[in-house]
Every structure is written in structure tokens, then in C-alpha cells.
Design a protein around this motif. Structure first.
Motif, PDB file in Angstrom:
ATOM      1  N   ALA A 185       0.840  -1.198   0.000  1.00  0.00           N
ATOM      2  CA  ALA A 185       0.000   0.000   0.000  1.00  0.00           C
ATOM      3  C   ALA A 185       0.875   1.248   0.000  1.00  0.00           C
ATOM      4  O   ALA A 185       1.972   1.270   0.569  1.00  0.00           O
ATOM      5  CB  ALA A 185      -0.905  -0.005   1.221  1.00  0.00           C
ATOM      6  N   ALA A 186       0.385   2.292  -0.640  1.00  0.00           N
ATOM      7  CA  ALA A 186       1.098   3.575  -0.622  1.00  0.00           C
ATOM      8  C   ALA A 186       0.985   4.195   0.764  1.00  0.00           C
ATOM      9  O   ALA A 186       0.049   3.905   1.517  1.00  0.00           O
ATOM     10  CB  ALA A 186       0.507   4.512  -1.668  1.00  0.00           C
ATOM     11  N   PHE A 187       1.934   5.039   1.098  1.00  0.00           N
ATOM     12  CA  PHE A 187       1.873   5.771   2.362  1.00  0.00           C
ATOM     13  C   PHE A 187       1.173   7.091   2.096  1.00  0.00           C
ATOM     14  O   PHE A 187       1.685   7.944   1.365  1.00  0.00           O
ATOM     15  CB  PHE A 187       3.281   6.006   2.922  1.00  0.00           C
ATOM     16  N   GLU A 188      -0.007   7.247   2.665  1.00  0.00           N
ATOM     17  CA  GLU A 188      -0.868   8.363   2.286  1.00  0.00           C
ATOM     18  C   GLU A 188      -0.662   9.620   3.123  1.00  0.00           C
ATOM     19  O   GLU A 188      -1.256  10.658   2.847  1.00  0.00           O
ATOM     20  CB  GLU A 188      -2.339   7.928   2.401  1.00  0.00           C
ATOM     21  N   ASN A 225       1.901  -0.742   4.574  1.00  0.00           N
ATOM     22  CA  ASN A 225       2.417   0.450   3.892  1.00  0.00           C
ATOM     23  C   ASN A 225       3.899   0.723   4.203  1.00  0.00           C
ATOM     24  O   ASN A 225       4.421   1.774   3.849  1.00  0.00           O
ATOM     25  CB  ASN A 225       1.567   1.684   4.211  1.00  0.00           C
ATOM     26  N   ARG A 226       4.560  -0.221   4.859  1.00  0.00           N
ATOM     27  CA  ARG A 226       5.954  -0.019   5.247  1.00  0.00           C
ATOM     28  C   ARG A 226       6.857   0.239   4.029  1.00  0.00           C
ATOM     29  O   ARG A 226       7.705   1.117   4.041  1.00  0.00           O
ATOM     30  CB  ARG A 226       6.457  -1.243   6.015  1.00  0.00           C
ATOM     31  N   LEU A 232       8.955   6.482  -0.029  1.00  0.00           N
ATOM     32  CA  LEU A 232       8.602   7.903  -0.019  1.00  0.00           C
ATOM     33  C   LEU A 232       9.649   8.713   0.737  1.00  0.00           C
ATOM     34  O   LEU A 232      10.015   9.821   0.316  1.00  0.00           O
ATOM     35  CB  LEU A 232       7.221   8.093   0.609  1.00  0.00           C
ATOM     36  N   CYS A 233      10.139   8.168   1.853  1.00  0.00           N
ATOM     37  CA  CYS A 233      11.175   8.873   2.614  1.00  0.00           C
ATOM     38  C   CYS A 233      12.441   9.044   1.783  1.00  0.00           C
ATOM     39  O   CYS A 233      13.064  10.116   1.782  1.00  0.00           O
ATOM     40  CB  CYS A 233      11.494   8.116   3.904  1.00  0.00           C
ATOM     41  N   ARG A 234      12.824   8.002   1.087  1.00  0.00           N
ATOM     42  CA  ARG A 234      14.041   8.070   0.277  1.00  0.00           C
ATOM     43  C   ARG A 234      13.928   9.133  -0.814  1.00  0.00           C
ATOM     44  O   ARG A 234      14.813   9.983  -0.978  1.00  0.00           O
ATOM     45  CB  ARG A 234      14.303   6.713  -0.386  1.00  0.00           C
ATOM     46  N   CYS A 239      14.398  -2.940  -4.921  1.00  0.00           N
ATOM     47  CA  CYS A 239      13.847  -1.865  -4.098  1.00  0.00           C
ATOM     48  C   CYS A 239      14.649  -0.571  -4.184  1.00  0.00           C
ATOM     49  O   CYS A 239      14.205   0.462  -3.682  1.00  0.00           O
ATOM     50  CB  CYS A 239      13.747  -2.322  -2.646  1.00  0.00           C
ATOM     51  N   ILE A 240      15.829  -0.619  -4.807  1.00  0.00           N
ATOM     52  CA  ILE A 240      16.668   0.579  -4.921  1.00  0.00           C
ATOM     53  C   ILE A 240      16.300   1.407  -6.149  1.00  0.00           C
ATOM     54  O   ILE A 240      16.756   2.545  -6.298  1.00  0.00           O
ATOM     55  CB  ILE A 240      18.155   0.173  -4.984  1.00  0.00           C
ATOM     56  N   ARG A 241      15.441   0.901  -7.011  1.00  0.00           N
ATOM     57  CA  ARG A 241      15.229   1.562  -8.305  1.00  0.00           C
ATOM     58  C   ARG A 241      14.651   2.963  -8.180  1.00  0.00           C
ATOM     59  O   ARG A 241      15.080   3.883  -8.884  1.00  0.00           O
ATOM     60  CB  ARG A 241      14.333   0.684  -9.189  1.00  0.00           C
ATOM     61  N   LEU A 242      13.673   3.146  -7.302  1.00  0.00           N
ATOM     62  CA  LEU A 242      13.099   4.483  -7.152  1.00  0.00           C
ATOM     63  C   LEU A 242      14.123   5.468  -6.593  1.00  0.00           C
ATOM     64  O   LEU A 242      14.130   6.645  -6.944  1.00  0.00           O
ATOM     65  CB  LEU A 242      11.859   4.439  -6.257  1.00  0.00           C
ATOM     66  N   THR A 243      14.997   4.963  -5.720  1.00  0.00           N
ATOM     67  CA  THR A 243      16.061   5.799  -5.172  1.00  0.00           C
ATOM     68  C   THR A 243      16.990   6.264  -6.283  1.00  0.00           C
ATOM     69  O   THR A 243      17.335   7.451  -6.386  1.00  0.00           O
ATOM     70  CB  THR A 243      16.863   5.015  -4.116  1.00  0.00           C
ATOM     71  N   LEU A 244      17.409   5.343  -7.127  1.00  0.00           N
ATOM     72  CA  LEU A 244      18.302   5.684  -8.234  1.00  0.00           C
ATOM     73  C   LEU A 244      17.626   6.623  -9.226  1.00  0.00           C
ATOM     74  O   LEU A 244      18.252   7.563  -9.736  1.00  0.00           O
ATOM     75  CB  LEU A 244      18.769   4.409  -8.937  1.00  0.00           C
ATOM     76  N   ASP A 245      16.349   6.366  -9.483  1.00  0.00           N
ATOM     77  CA  ASP A 245      15.607   7.242 -10.399  1.00  0.00           C
ATOM     78  C   ASP A 245      15.541   8.665  -9.854  1.00  0.00           C
ATOM     79  O   ASP A 245      15.720   9.641 -10.598  1.00  0.00           O
ATOM     80  CB  ASP A 245      14.189   6.706 -10.619  1.00  0.00           C
TER      81      ASP A 245
END
Length: 259
Positions: free
Chosen positions: A10-13, A57-58, A64-66, A100-106
Motif C-alpha cells: 500500500a502507498a503511504f498516504e 504500507n511499510r 517515499l522517505c528516500r 527496491c533501490i530503483r526508485l532511489t536511483l531514479d
């Protein structure tokens, strides 16, 4: 492709922002890194935000924090003077490190933040599977990131983890630092911990420093990387100006003599 758990979390809302607190090098009087600390967009503290994190949502919260930390660090030109960005992550929110690192790299590529400036910091306060954690840390190192243990001496990992993996940085828990100038037991523990970390090639950081006396005691023990309210409080929307104890006319040497 992301793993099944990542895709279906789940997304963190809850809207969030980041406060930044410097880790300073007192030997060179420079900022070594800025730690990104989660805050609610409405001004809520970290505890209020973390209370909204659940098993479902963890992953969304961690991601989102990253990305928020990277976007805001880039907007503030945080790395312009050579400082790094320290991002806290939840090991239990990382299912497969390279997926799980892909959004961070993006986010880093999109904002132009150098990935070599990113430090991944995790806290010992969460019970974790050691083999899973080691897989994350080794994967991050292989990708060129630095890693740090936060709150060392107060959680689950401790010295046992260091026998299997030596991170780049270890942050000594503030409870070891608090009142160290008047507590010989704390000084003995910290002195020996510092010796162990140095021999292992790990950079120690002492956090939670609030008084000139604590600063002097740690400086005399050879600590150069420090963090705490004495130097700067976490700030939102800007990078705090560091207060150097000597420049603030704090008579640290006089206090040591009086103590």
C-alpha cells in the motif's frame, strides 16, 4: 521488475517532509553529512508519522522517505560543499535490495544528486533477520553506497553484526554520550568502543551531543564526527547554520579544568 511484495504494498498516504540535521567534522569545521529526518507536512514530529506505518504500507513509507529526502536535498544543493546525504531506511521494508533501490536511483538521476554522496543508515531498534540485513548491506556496498549503523549500543545488532559486516560508519547511541563528561563508566565504554571501530576501519560518529562538557569529553577521546543540538537542530526547508562551540564563546577548556 520489482518483486511481488513491492508491487502490491500500500502507498503511504500521510504527507511528509524532511528536516535536515548536520553531522559535523569538528577537526576541519566542515559538514560531513546531513541526515534526513522525517516530519509530517503539517509539522508533526517523527513519532506521529511513524505511528502511521503498518506492515501493509511499510514499503511505501520507506520509498517515499528516500525519494523525498533526495528531492529536497537536491533542491537545497546539500552536496555542494562536499557533504553527503544520510538516508534512514527500514530493513524490513526492503524485500530485494536491487529491485527496491530503483526508485532511489531514479530520484537521484532525476534531480542530479550524486549517488556516491548517499549514505544508507539503519537503526538497531528494529528486530531484523541478520542474513536479510547483511544481504541488503552487501548489495548497497556493491552498488557504491556507504552504510551506517544508527543507535549503536542500544538495539538488536550490536557487536555480533560487526563480526560479519563492517559498515562505513557507526553512530554511537546518544545514551552512551549523555553526561559522558561526568560519568567515568561511559567514558570507559566509549573509549573502548572507539578503539574497536578504529581498528576495524569504521568511522565513528557520536550523536545526541547537547552540552559543551560532552563535546569536550568526546573531543578529548579523539572523536571528530559529531551530531547534536549543540551544533544545530534539525531544520525544515533549509540547511541549519552550524554553531561551533569555540566560536560561540563557550569556554570549553575552562569547563574541562573546572570539571
Amino acid at each position: 521488475m520489482a518483486c511481488h511484495a513491492c508491487r502490491n504494498g500500500a502507498a503511504f498516504e500521510v504527507p511528509i517532509t524532511m528536516a535536515f540535521q548536520p553531522i559535523v567534522d569538528v577537526a576541519t569545521r566542515t559538514v560531513f553529512a546531513q541526515e534526513a529526518l522525517v516530519r509530517g507536512a503539517d509539522g508533526a514530529g517523527a513519532e506521529a508519522v511513524l505511528a502511521q506505518v503498518s506492515d501493509t504500507n511499510r514499503y511505501g513509507f520507506d520509498q517515499l522517505c528516500r525519494t523525498t529526502a533526495i528531492e529536497q536535498a537536491a533542491a537545497l544543493d546539500l552536496t555542494a560543499d562536499g557533504a553527503s546525504l544520510s538516508i534512514n531506511f527500514l530493513p524490513n521494508a526492503v524485500y530485494e535490495p536491487r529491485a527496491c533501490i530503483r526508485l532511489t536511483l531514479d530520484a537521484a538521476m532525476r534531480t542530479g544528486l550524486p549517488t556516491r554522496s548517499i549514505i544508507f543508515e539503519f537503526t538497531e531498534s528494529e528486530a531484523i533477520d541478520t542474513d536479510h540485513l547483511l544481504n541488503i548491506l552487501r548489495s548497497y556496498r556493491a552498488m557504491g553506497f556507504r552504510t551506517a549503523i544508527d543507535d549503536f549500543g542500544a538495539g538488536y545488532a550490536g557487536l555480533g553484526l560487526l563480526t560479519r559486516f563492517q559498515p562505513d560508519i557507526v553512530k554511537l547511541d546518544m545514551n552512551l554520550v549523555r553526561g559522558i563528561d561526568t560519568d567515568p563508566v561511559r567514558r570507559i565504554i566509549v573509549r573502548n568502543t572507539l578503539a574497536t571501530l578504529t581498528e576495524l576501519g569504521i568511522q565513528p560518529v557520536c550523536e545526541g551531543i547537547e552540552t559543551p562538557g560532552e563535546y569536550v569529553a568526546l573531543r578529548d577521546l579523539g572523536v571528530t564526527l559529531m551530531q547534536g543540538y549543540l551544533f544545530a537542530r534539525p531544520t525544515v526547508g533549509r540547511l541549519a547554520e552550524v554553531v561551533w562551540p569555540e566560536e560561540a564563546a563557550i569556554q570549553v577548556d575552562g569547563m574541562r579544568a573546572a570539571g
